[in-house]
Design a protein around this motif. Structure first.
Motif, PDB file in Angstrom:
ATOM      1  N   ARG A  40      45.586  29.488  23.554  1.00 30.86           N
ATOM      2  CA  ARG A  40      46.640  29.283  24.562  1.00 30.86           C
ATOM      3  C   ARG A  40      47.430  30.589  24.831  1.00 30.86           C
ATOM      4  N   LEU A  41      46.847  31.720  24.580  1.00 32.92           N
ATOM      5  CA  LEU A  41      47.498  33.032  24.776  1.00 32.92           C
ATOM      6  C   LEU A  41      47.565  33.406  26.257  1.00 32.92           C
ATOM      7  N   ASP A  42      48.698  34.054  26.607  1.00 34.88           N
ATOM      8  CA  ASP A  42      48.824  34.666  27.944  1.00 34.88           C
ATOM      9  C   ASP A  42      48.600  36.178  27.805  1.00 34.88           C
ATOM     10  N   VAL A  43      47.980  36.758  28.775  1.00 38.33           N
ATOM     11  CA  VAL A  43      47.751  38.217  28.772  1.00 38.33           C
ATOM     12  C   VAL A  43      48.830  38.890  29.630  1.00 38.33           C
ATOM     13  N   LEU A  44      49.477  40.006  29.090  1.00 37.22           N
ATOM     14  CA  LEU A  44      50.542  40.753  29.819  1.00 37.22           C
ATOM     15  C   LEU A  44      49.971  41.334  31.096  1.00 37.22           C
TER      16      LEU A  44
END
Length: 715
Positions: free
Chosen positions: A89-93
């Motif tokens: 569930r990670l978001d990428v910058l």
């Protein structure tokens, strides 16, 4: 800073069987191992990454720097032993392109907005630029590791402006704003010059324009002060160097007319330093310069310096006053060795004009001084030089508008011409004359006064080549007194012939006076005894001609030796000695002679008085007359005075005798005063019987002691 939250969820079912019971016992241990395995999973992450273990499931959430970091985290979670599922569930910058940051300054308050690559840098930026960083958005894409250094360096430019903003776009930095001083532009340029490699800066700093752009410098007796505008620090340094030691201020301002401003100011300041007092104003490119200078030479230096102003600068006013020389002079002296000039000229133009009259060399010696009276003065000098040329010798002196002429003119005609030439001068100008004449325009003549025992007196106007010593030689006399007026006329031969002839006839005269010229002759004289007047007159006629006027007197042959007289011609007291009348040689000799004559009279005839009285006997009137005739010329021709002494014999009371003797002496004095003897020259004193000249024991002796004496005193 990264945080890890680890949650363990164990679900129990009430209807678990034995197999479920075994699983329940083993699950906590496995779950603990899984949690331990993922405990440091995010230790290298730049952002917040959250790891949650739920049973054997691993859930990753939060922010990854980029896809590579996301892949790395999920891959490492998948390799954990015993895990069942990895939930990604990670978001990428997101990457910001371009990478932007803005720092604003408004009325002293700073704000910051834009992108920041991490939370750590957010805090650092807030502290470095002195602004709240809450409006910064995280984004990838920061140019390089020097990005923060570049921002901190450039943000210092906000300290030198009034209002504005700095915009950072990748590695390009631009500042836009307003400032009071153009020095802010220099400061910003210097700051941008120190940016890290690869970063470029640009500025748009607005500075108010000052018009007019000015500089003022003032000098008085004690100090040099200045004030003005400068556009750059370099201009300020140049100007201050040129006027070191002066007191003043330079205000930074935008609006210098051109790049030559500091050069123009420097020239003006150097010129003012040469003055005594003054003030200069530079307004944009117009220069007004007013001052006083110690000399014309310094005035020339000042004006020459101001003429070197840059081409675009204009001298609207140039006034350099020099104290005038008072009086303003010119002088010329003419002598046998030539003419020498001195004096003043105001400039080389007047010097050139005067050189046409006195020559370049002489004009070159004239001093430059201010104060020439007016434009006529050079012509006045020319008039003076012409006047000097007309003199035989002399001097012309100009002081202001007055010319003084002294010296010798050849004759009266030329002297009159000189004065006439200077009679029509302009108003305010004047000429004064003190001229002698080399020749007075009158004919020559010689006057001689000869007297035995005295220098021969000489006067008159002689020809050019006849002088007193020549006349003494021609007459063969011992001494000559007096002098002849000089003359340029000829005729010495005429006079020499007659003087030579007089040599032989002079011994015949007691007194001889002659005045003769080529047209007239007058002779008077007193012959010595035994001289034949007719024979002497014939000799004089043969010498001076029939037209000569001759008056001769003879000296009687029966005059007694030692006789005294007052010469009717000269008024001088004389004595007859050696058959001629002679003037007394000294005053002492005169007084001795007078005293002897008085004694002779009193020896033969006494002054008689009534018995016991101071009344003069009438029989003594004649003797008083005779004594008065002797005393009067003696006193008139000398400085002597007489003390009359009254004397008695010793008969009777001494006090009475003293009183009587004084009364008789005063009676004689009064009698002489009546006969014209000056009262200031004769006094009386009574001596009674204190100064006898004979014995008082006999009648003859007592008679001798009763007497009146004349005591002569020379002052």
């Amino acid at each position: 800073m990264n945080r890890i939250r680890l949650g363990l969820i164990v679900l129990f079912g009430a209807a678990l069987g034995l197999a479920g019971y075994v699983t329940f016992v083993k699950a906590p241990r496995l779950e603990a191992k899984i949690a331990a395995a993922v405990a440091n999973l995010d230790q290298n992450s730049r952002h917040n990454v959250y790891v949650v273990v739920d049973g054997r499931d691993i859930t990753l959430s939060g922010l990854a720097q980029d896809a590579a970091e996301r892949e790395e985290l999920t891959s490492r979670a998948a390799q954990v032993f015993g895990r069942r599922v990895v939930n990604d569930r990670l978001d990428v910058l997101q990457v910001a392109t371009p990478y932007l940051l803005t720092v604003r300054l408004n009325n002293g308050r700073r704000t910051i907005l834009g992108n920041v690559p991490s939370e750590d840098l957010r805090l650092q930026l807030g502290e470095s630029v002195k602004a709240n960083p809450r409006n910064l958005a995280l984004a990838a894409g920061a140019p390089d590791e020097n990005w923060l250094t570049a921002i901190v360096t450039a943000a210092a430019a906000l300290d030198v402006i009034e209002n504005g903003e700095i915009v950072f776009s990748d590695q390009t930095i631009r500042i836009v704003g307003t400032a009071k001083s153009p020095f802010a532009q220099e400061d910003v340029a210097a700051i941008f010059g120190s940016l890290p490699a690869g970063y470029t800066g640009d500025q748009d700093i607005s500075v108010p324009l000052v018009k007019p752009f000015t500089f003022n410098i003032t000098k008085n007796e004690s100090e040099l002060t200045f004030r003005g505008n400068v556009q750059t620090r370099a201009q300020a340094a140049t100007i201050r160097s040129a006027i070191s030691g002066a007191q003043g201020s330079l205000e930074p301002a935008l609006g210098a007319p051109d790049a030559d401003w500091s050069e123009a100011v420097t020239i003006i300041a150097k010129a003012m330093d040469l003055t005594e007092t003054g003030e200069a104003n530079l307004i944009d490119q117009d220069v007004a310069f007013r001052s006083t200078a110690a000399s014309l030479e310094i005035s020339d230096q000042i004006q020459a310096l101001l003429l070197t102003l840059p081409e675009s600068y204009k001298l609207t006013t140039l006034a350099v006053d020099v104290p005038p020389a008072i009086p303003y002079v010119f002088e010329g002296t003419k002598s046998g060795s030539g003419i020498v000039y001195s004096g003043y000229v105001p400039n080389d133009i007047v010097r050139s004009t005067i050189s046409e009259t006195i020559g370049e060399e002489a004009a070159g010696q004239l001093e430059r001084r201010a104060g020439m009276p007016d434009g006529f003065w050079p012509e006045f000098v020319a008039e003076a030089v012409a006047t000097l040329g007309a003199l035989e010798q002399g001097r012309v002196q100009i002081e202001g508008r007055t010319l003084r002429v002294t010296g010798v003119a050849a004759n009266p005609v030329l002297a009159q011409a000189i004065e006439a030439a200077l009679s029509d001068l302009p108003a305010g100008y004047a000429a004064e004359f003190d001229l002698e004449l080399e020749d007075d325009g009158q004919p020559t003549f010689i006057a001689l006064a000869y007297e035995i025992g005295k220098p021969t007196a000489l006067s008159g106007k002689a020809p050019a080549d006849l002088d007193a010593e020549m006349i003494r030689t021609l007459l063969d006399v011992d001494d000559i007194s007096g002098a002849l007026r000089p003359s340029v006329l000829s005729g010495s031969g005429f006079y020499a012939d007659r003087l030579r002839s007089l040599r032989n006839i002079l011994p015949a005269f007691q007194l001889f006076n002659v005045t003769f010229s080529e047209t007239d002759t007058k002779i008077s004289g007193v012959l010595r005894t035994a001289q034949d007047p007719e024979a002497v007159q014939n000799v004089l006629i043969s010498t001076f001609g029939e037209t000569a006027i001759i008056d001769l007197q003879s000296t009687p042959s029966d005059i007694e030796e030692g006789a005294i007289r007052t010469n009717e011609l000269t008024g001088i007291l004389e004595i007859f000695r050696g058959r001629v009348w002679q003037t007394f040689a000294t005053e002492q000799e005169l007084i001795e002679s007078c005293s002897a004559r008085v004694e002779t009279v009193l020896f033969d005839t006494k002054i008689l008085f009534a018995t016991g009285s101071a009344q003069i006997d009438p029989a003594s009137i004649e003797v008083l007359n005779e004594l008065s005739a002797i005393v009067e010329p003696c006193l008139n021709n000398s400085t002597a005075r007489i003390v009359l002494g009254g004397h008695t014999d010793n008969q009777g009371d001494g006090t009475a005798n003293s009183t009587l003797s004084e009364a008789r002496a005063n009676a004689v004095r009064d009698a002489l005063l009546e006969r014209g003897i000056p009262a200031t020259r004769i006094t009386a004193s009574g001596f009674g019987d204190t100064k006898p000249i004979a014995t008082n024991d006999s009648a003859e002796g007592r008679a001798a002691n009763r007497r009146t004496t004349f005591d002569w005193k020379i002052e």
